[in-house]
Enzyme design. Structure first.
Site, short mmCIF file in Angstrom:
data_model
loop_
_atom_site.label_atom_id
_atom_site.label_comp_id
_atom_site.label_asym_id
_atom_site.label_seq_id
_atom_site.Cartn_x
_atom_site.Cartn_y
_atom_site.Cartn_z
N THR A 108 0.82 -1.20 0.00
CA THR A 108 0.00 0.00 0.00
C THR A 108 0.86 1.26 0.00
O THR A 108 0.43 2.30 -0.46
CB THR A 108 -0.92 0.03 1.23
OG1 THR A 108 -0.13 -0.09 2.41
CG2 THR A 108 -1.92 -1.10 1.17
N ALA A 110 3.24 1.82 -1.84
CA ALA A 110 3.58 2.14 -3.21
C ALA A 110 2.45 2.89 -3.91
O ALA A 110 2.62 3.33 -5.04
CB ALA A 110 3.90 0.86 -4.00
N CYS A 111 1.32 3.01 -3.28
CA CYS A 111 0.17 3.69 -3.89
C CYS A 111 0.09 5.13 -3.37
O CYS A 111 0.02 5.36 -2.17
CB CYS A 111 -1.12 2.95 -3.56
SG CYS A 111 -1.13 1.24 -4.11
N GLY A 112 0.12 6.08 -4.26
CA GLY A 112 -0.01 7.46 -3.86
C GLY A 112 1.29 8.09 -3.40
O GLY A 112 1.31 9.25 -3.01
#
Length: 277
Positions: A108, A110-112
């Site tokens: 997670t 790596a997201c945003g």
């Protein structure tokens, strides 16, 4: 295969007409992962090899590093409308308790966030950095591995709806092949197998996946100490960046006698016929 596939009626339209009949579909069910009784995450998966899946997931997230880090893994009570246990809640008891609220998942994070942050997260958390010199493999030997993976996809043959991942030795032996509705789950299952078999770090193994190579899959390979990842489809840009940063050999479009080598080509030897061409 009773929990892995399910039968549903459908209407098939073809040039030969319309036929109504049952169809075999891949089962997709939630698996809640708990650490010492506290809910950690829920993943949608195809039932089967759940213990391996959770071990692989926790390895990829840097929560555990060896099989001995897990004291026990047991299914918790959870029933369907008929009162049968669904086996969809798995509680992991760790040797060293880890507060759930303190976890920051690599998948997670790596997201945003920017790519540099994601790369730094993996580099600082892995306990098994890839050695500069490790395996070498003939390109012809690598080229046959997707077909060997495919011949072991029994549930895909029945449903056409599952991803697969396999761990292979340099002589082409398939050590473990797992299927799942989620490509990341299939990888977690084979990494969990390797962890439970004391094959981590897997500096002498090759990971083959049936689809594309995302950042997440490269991350899992790096966290397990796997030096080579081959994918039937394309890699993402961040996957190539992480492979470059980590020293992993990443091969995409591994189909038939063609392949694209994106990073660390020195681990592959090219046949004389191809080199001459």
């Amino acid at each position: 295969m009773s929990r892995v596939t399910a039968r549903r009626r459908m209407r098939r339209i073809s040039p030969n007409g319309i036929v109504e009949r049952p169809d075999s579909l891949a089962v997709e069910e939630p698996l809640e992962i708990r650490l010492d009784g506290q809910s950690l995450t829920v993943t949608m998966r195809t039932p089967g090899s759940d213990i391996e899946l959770v071990h692989g997931f926790l390895l990829g997230e840097g929560v555990i590093h060896t099989a001995e880090d897990v004291v026990s893994a047991r299914y918790c009570a959870g029933t369907d409308e008929d009162g049968h246990n669904t086996y969809n809640v798995l509680d992991i008891h760790l040797r060293t308790p880890t507060p759930v609220h303190a976890r920051n998942f690599l998948t997670t994070s790596a997201c945003g966030l920017c790519g540099k942050t994601a790369l730094d997260e993996v580099r600082t958390r892995t306990r098994y950095p890839l050695p500069t010199s490790s395996i070498t493999l003939d390109s012809d030997a690598l080229a046959v591995l997707p077909d060997r993976l495919r011949t072991r996809q029994t549930v895909f043959d029945a449903t056409g709806g599952l991803h697969a991942a396999g761990l292979f030795t340099t002589d082409g032996t398939a050590l473990a092949v797992r299927e799942d509705i989620g490509r990341h789950n299939a990888v977690d299952k084979v990494l969990g197998w390797a962890l439970l078999q004391n094959r981590i770090p897997a500096h002498d193994l090759i990971l083959i996946v049936s689809g594309r190579a995302s950042f997440e899959l490269v991350q899992k390979a790096v966290m397990a100490g796997i030096p080579m990842l081959g994918a039937v489809s394309a890699p993402s840009s961040l996957a190539v960046d992480l492979a470059t940063e980590s020293g992993l050999t990443l091969v995409g479009f591994l189909r038939g006698d063609t392949m694209n080598i994106y990073t660390r080509p020195d681990r592959l030897t090219i046949t004389d016929e191809v080199a001459a061409y």
